[in-house]
Structure formats: structure tokens, C-alpha cells
Design an enzyme around this catalytic site. Structure first.
Site, short mmCIF file in Angstrom:
data_model
loop_
_atom_site.label_atom_id
_atom_site.label_comp_id
_atom_site.label_asym_id
_atom_site.label_seq_id
_atom_site.Cartn_x
_atom_site.Cartn_y
_atom_site.Cartn_z
N ARG A 77 0.24 -3.41 11.64
CA ARG A 77 1.66 -3.29 11.29
C ARG A 77 2.53 -2.76 12.41
O ARG A 77 3.72 -2.58 12.23
CB ARG A 77 1.80 -2.39 10.05
N HIS A 89 -6.48 3.68 13.35
CA HIS A 89 -6.43 5.15 13.41
C HIS A 89 -7.64 5.70 14.18
O HIS A 89 -7.50 6.64 14.96
CB HIS A 89 -6.37 5.73 11.99
N CYS A 132 -5.87 5.59 5.75
CA CYS A 132 -5.64 4.26 5.17
C CYS A 132 -6.91 3.43 5.12
O CYS A 132 -7.70 3.43 6.06
CB CYS A 132 -4.60 3.53 6.01
N GLU A 153 0.86 -1.17 0.00
CA GLU A 153 0.00 0.00 0.00
C GLU A 153 0.90 1.23 0.00
O GLU A 153 1.87 1.30 0.74
CB GLU A 153 -0.91 -0.04 1.24
N CYS A 168 3.10 -0.10 4.58
CA CYS A 168 2.00 0.75 4.14
C CYS A 168 2.53 2.19 4.16
O CYS A 168 2.60 2.82 5.22
CB CYS A 168 0.76 0.65 5.02
N SER A 219 4.47 2.02 9.95
CA SER A 219 5.39 1.94 8.81
C SER A 219 6.37 3.10 8.81
O SER A 219 7.40 3.05 8.14
CB SER A 219 4.63 1.86 7.48
N CYS A 239 0.05 5.08 5.06
CA CYS A 239 0.05 5.36 6.49
C CYS A 239 1.32 6.10 6.91
O CYS A 239 1.27 7.04 7.70
CB CYS A 239 0.00 4.06 7.29
N CYS A 282 -5.93 -0.14 7.49
CA CYS A 282 -5.93 -0.14 8.96
C CYS A 282 -6.72 1.04 9.53
O CYS A 282 -6.26 1.65 10.51
CB CYS A 282 -4.51 -0.13 9.49
#
Ligand code: NFE
Ligand code: MG
Length: 500
Positions: free
Chosen positions: A427, A67, A60, A13, A494, A450, A497, A63
Site C-alpha cells: 500500500r 513490516h 498486520c 482491513e 488498512c 495508510s 496498519c 502486509c
């Protein structure tokens, strides 16, 4: 071969460029470059705090739940709100459903093709209807276009794919089934979250959905289907990948320092504990030791700021020596790996017995030694094990729900204050920091998983976790960077993110 550049690195992503310098047949140095600016922290300034969970979920589509929860917790800590137990369990269930979807997505649809030889389909003579369909499709593509089918299986990098037909065909059939299983996990999240992605029921104070017994039983039935897939396909496929690609137990080590904020609130504590591991056992988390370094980021100034004090970064695309749109989060001045492996290592070091026993069993089954856990195989195995343990734990949270008990307290804003919301996204460690000014958002900072893993070099020129994990990776010129891609994808990037 002097260097390998993967740009864009596909099947992730966001927009990631990986550059490596090659010497003596291996990666000597690596650079992780986020290629896109977004600006969420700037656009949140001056808004109503209630906008934050809605807007930050749009960072995102993979996920969003993490958030939303991080954002709600930041506002709750600034406004002094306590979420009732039912609300905590509902958040765990929605977040858990999102983890299962995300981990299965990562293994089958983003990473497995690094290890599966798609061409195995062409020799297929069996009767599995899914494989027969795929084979017919592949053959018709070859008749019309003279090449093997395109997306989602090709193009991909050439390489040393294992010839084992059972592995290749089984993994391809599971790739297809995993699409339906992910749909099931999305349905679970939507049952309690209102919709997916970007749930509607997660608000400061708790969860707005009414989860009666019928809804919870529907959730449980779907969870059991996902759980069976994890046990029947995901775990065995990861174990088989470990048997077929044993060299990846020694490839992709990284800093071997781990950080977790802890996650899945069970009232007095979290199921997965918070903490860090840096060689000598579990240490408690000290949030004051976190800073973000902008030296290599395309942002004005070279700062080291704690997220509670930082302002929204000002883009400067022409900044000398900068090379990424990511900042560099550091803990006590050092890079730390975050994610499923970090959560399990921290939990085991903290003495969480059921997790440490499962981790020991995983080491036996994969043949990995403990010091090989920070590796490409170790990361895939940890993610699969976490999915298995989590699916079992989710049944306990369903049992703990009290039908009819409140899941939310009324939201009341404060004119001034500050707060932090910590959670673990699929992640890794995710934090949102908020300050309130005249009842509006004064500043808002997200430090994202990330961003930790894919961070660029800091002021001391120390590399980020993925940059250091890549060093030493043996590369075969003919494979055009496949080995590099395997190491990077095992971290589950990602970059959407990571930059935010
Ligand atoms: Ni866009 Fe995310 C997760 C968060 S990763 S996927 O998991 O936060 O940095
Ligand atoms: Mg940020």
C-alpha cells in the site's frame, strides 16, 4: 442530503469511518477517521531489538512481510550489518509473493463488488461449474431466506452497476478463482518465509531459510500460475472496469503529489526507485522533510515531529477538535499519496524506461489521459500493472539466486545508535525508525502507508490525501454512499496498519 457517513467502511482491513458533507450533489468536504488505538510503538520500548521484527509483523496480517523487512533494515542500519545479495533476493521474492497476494485480494475480494452486479447470477444459463454452483447457492438462499445470499457478496450498497452480463459473470468466476490464486501466493511466501502470515525467516542480517534448487523451482512453478491469472483475468478485468465506468477516470483525484521510498533491492539500486513527484518531474527523497502532525489525532499535545525524534504517542481520547487515531504524515509540510500509483509515477519520472513504457501502454489501453492517473480508475489500473510487472521481475530474481551462497550475516547488537528501515509495502511507503539505549529499544516509530493516505487534517487544517480525493465526488442520494466507497477503497485502506 447534508452528509454521508460510512461507518464502518466494510471490505477493508481495520476500522475506518468516512464522513462527508454534501453540497450541490457532490462531496464538498470529507473526514477520514481511524476508529481504534493499538499501541505497538509504546510496547516495543525497552525490549530486545530482535523482538521488533517479530512484534511489528503483528501490526498486520495482510502486509507483515513489509513490516518485518522495514524492522530488520532499521536494526541493520543501527548495527552496521550488510545483507548478502542472496538475502536481498530472498527478501524480494517473499515480499513480491506478498504483494501479488495483496493486490489480487484488493481487486477481487475487497473492491470488485463495488462494480459487479451480483444479481446477474440469477439469469445464468451457461455451464461454468463455478457459476452453476454460485447460482444454485443463490437460488437456495432465496428459497429459504427470500433474499439473495449474504456474505461475501451481500449486503452491499445500491447503485449504478453495469448490466453487461459477461462482465458480471466473468468477474464473479474470477472472484472465486482468485481465492485459490491467493493461496498459491501465500504458499510461495511460506516456502521461503517458513509460514504465512508472519514469516519466521526474516531476521536482522538476512534470511535464515535454505533455498535449494528444488525449493526455488517449486516457487517458480507457483509464480507462473499466479502470473497467468494476472494476465488472463486481473488485467482484462481492470481494463473492462475502466470501459464500463469511464466517469471514475475523473473522480478521486487527490493531491497529485507522490512519494516512494523505493523497493526491491538489487544490490546497487532498487528496482522501483525512491523519490517524490510534485508537478515538476522526479525529485530525490529527503528524509529530513518528513514529519508527523498530531493536531487532529487523539494524542496528547499538538506536535510536528520527525520520526527519529518522536516519542511513543500518549492517547487522549477526549482531546478537543481531534477526530482520528491516525497521525498526519507530511513531506515538506504537504500531504503526499503513496501506493502502487505513486511508485509507478515516481519510477516513470525517474526515467525507469520499462516502467514508463508500460505506464504509457496502460494509458492507451484504458483510454486514460496522463492527468487522469490520479483517479479511482488510475489507482486500480496501476495496482494491476504493478502486479504484472512484478511477477515478471520475480523470475529474474529467481535466476539471480546463487544456490549455496550465504543469505545472512551474523547479528551483533550495539549498545547505542539509531537507524531507519525504508521499504515499500503493497500500500505504499513504510518506514521504521529505531534508537538503541543500553542495547535495548529506546524508541521505535513506524510511519505507515495508510497513515499517509488516510491522514486527518494537520495544524494548517490541510486535509489528508483521501480527504482531498473525495472532494468533488458526485453522489446520488439513492446509492447511500457507493460513489464515496469506490473512491476510498481504490486507495486500499488498512487502518490496522495506519494506527498501529
Ligand atoms: Ni495492513 Fe500495510 C501495506 C503497511 S498499509 S496492509 O501494504 O505497512 O498501511
Ligand atoms: Mg507511527
Amino acid at each position: 442530503m447534508a452528509k454521508i457517513v460510512l461507518d464502518p467502511l466494510t471490505r477493508i482491513e481495520g476500522h475506518l469511518r468516512i464522513e462527508t458533507r454534501i453540497a450541490g450533489g457532490q462531496v464538498a468536504e470529507a473526514w477520514s477517521k481511524g476508529e481504534m488505538f493499538r499501541g505497538f510503538e509504546a510496547l516495543l520500548q525497552g525490549r530486545d531489538p530482535l523482538d521488533a521484527p517479530v512484534i511489528t509483523q503483528r501490526i498486520c496480517g495482510v502486509c507483515p512481510i513489509s513490516h518485518a523487512i522495514s524492522s530488520c533494515k532499521a536494526i541493520e542500519s543501527a548495527c552496521g550489518l550488510r545483507v548478502p545479495a542472496n538475502g536481498l533476493y530472498l527478501r524480494n521474492l517473499i515480499l513480491g509473493a506478498n504483494y501479488l497476494q495483496s493486490h489480487i485480494l484488493h481487486f477481487y475480494h475487497l473492491s470488485a463488488l463495488d462494480f459487479v452486479k451480483v444479481e446477474a447470477l440469477l439469469g445464468y444459463t451457461g455451464r461454468d461449474p463455478v457459476l452453476v454452483d454460485l447460482k444454485n447457492w443463490a437460488e437456495s438462499e432465496i428459497r429459504t431466506n427470500r433474499v439473495l445470499p449474504v456474505a461475501p457478496f451481500l449486503p452491499k450498497l445500491p447503485g449504478d452497476y453495469a448490466a453487461d452480463p459477461q462482465w458480471n459473470l466473468g468477474a464473479l468466476a474470477n472472484y472465486v478463482e482468485a481465492l485459490e490464486i491467493r493461496q498459491e501466493a501465500h504458499r510461495m511466501a511460506a516456502l521461503l518465509g517458513g509460514k504465512m502470515p508472519h514469516a519466521a525467516t526474516l531476521v536482522p542480517g538476512g534470511v535464515t531459510c535454505v533455498a535449494d534448487a528444488a525449493v526455488l523451482e517449486d516457487f517458480r512453478a507457483r509464480l507462473r500460475r499466479v502470473r497467468r491469472f494476472i494476465e488472463r483475468c486481473y488485467i482484462p478485468d481492470v481494463l473492462q472496469a475502466a470501459r464500463l465506468y469511464p466517469s471514475y477516470a475523473d473522480i478521486g483525484r487527490g493531491p497529485a503529489r507522490f512519494l516512494s521510498y523505493g523497493v526491491f533491492d538489487e544490490g546497487a539500486s532498487t528496482w522501483m526507485p525512491a523519490g517524490t513527484v510534485n508537478g515538476k518531474g522526479h525529485e530525490p527523497l529527503n528524509l529530513a522533510l518528513i514529519h508527523e502532525d498530531t493536531t487532529s489525532g487523539f494524542y496528547r499535545g499538538n506536535h510536528k515531529s520527525h520520526p527519529k525524534d518522536a516519542a511513543a504517542p500518549i492517547p487522549q481520547p477526549d482531546k478537543p477538535r481531534a477526530y482520528s487515531w491516525l497521525k498526519a504524515p507530511r513531506y515538506n509540510g504537504l500531504s503526499y499519496e503513496v501506493g502502487p500509483l505513486a511508485r509507478l509515477v515516481v519510477a516513470a519520472a525517474a526515467g525507469e524506461r520499462s516502467i514508463s513504457q508500460s505506464l504509457s501502454a496502460l494509458l492507451r489501453e484504458t483510454g486514460l489521459r496522463e492527468e487522469q492517473l490520479p483517479s479511482t480508475l488510475g489507482r486500480h489500473a496501476a495496482r494491476a500493472l504493478e502486479a504484472q510487472l512484478l511477477a515478471a521481475r520475480m523470475e529474474q530474481w529467481l535466476d539471480a539466486m546463487q544456490p549455496g551462497a550465504p543469505a545472512i550475516v551474523p547479528y551483533k547488537n550495539r549498545d547505542a545508535g539509531s537507524g531507519v528501515g525504508l521499504v515499500e509495502a503493497p500500500r505504499g511507503a513504510l518506514g521504521h525508525w529505531i534508537t538503541l539505549k543500553a542495547g535495548r529499544i529506546g524508541s521505535y516509530q513506524c510511519v505507515v502507508p495508510s497513515t499517509w493516505n488516510f491522514s486527518p487534517r494537520d495544524a494548517e487544517q490541510n486535509p489528508g490525501p483521501v480527504e482531498s480525493a473525495l472532494v468533488g465526488t458526485p453522489v446520488n442520494e439513492a446509492y447511500q454512499g457507493l460513489e464515496v466507497a469506490r473512491v476510498v477503497r481504490a486507495f486500499d485502506p488498512c487502518i490496522a496498519c495506519a494506527v498501529h
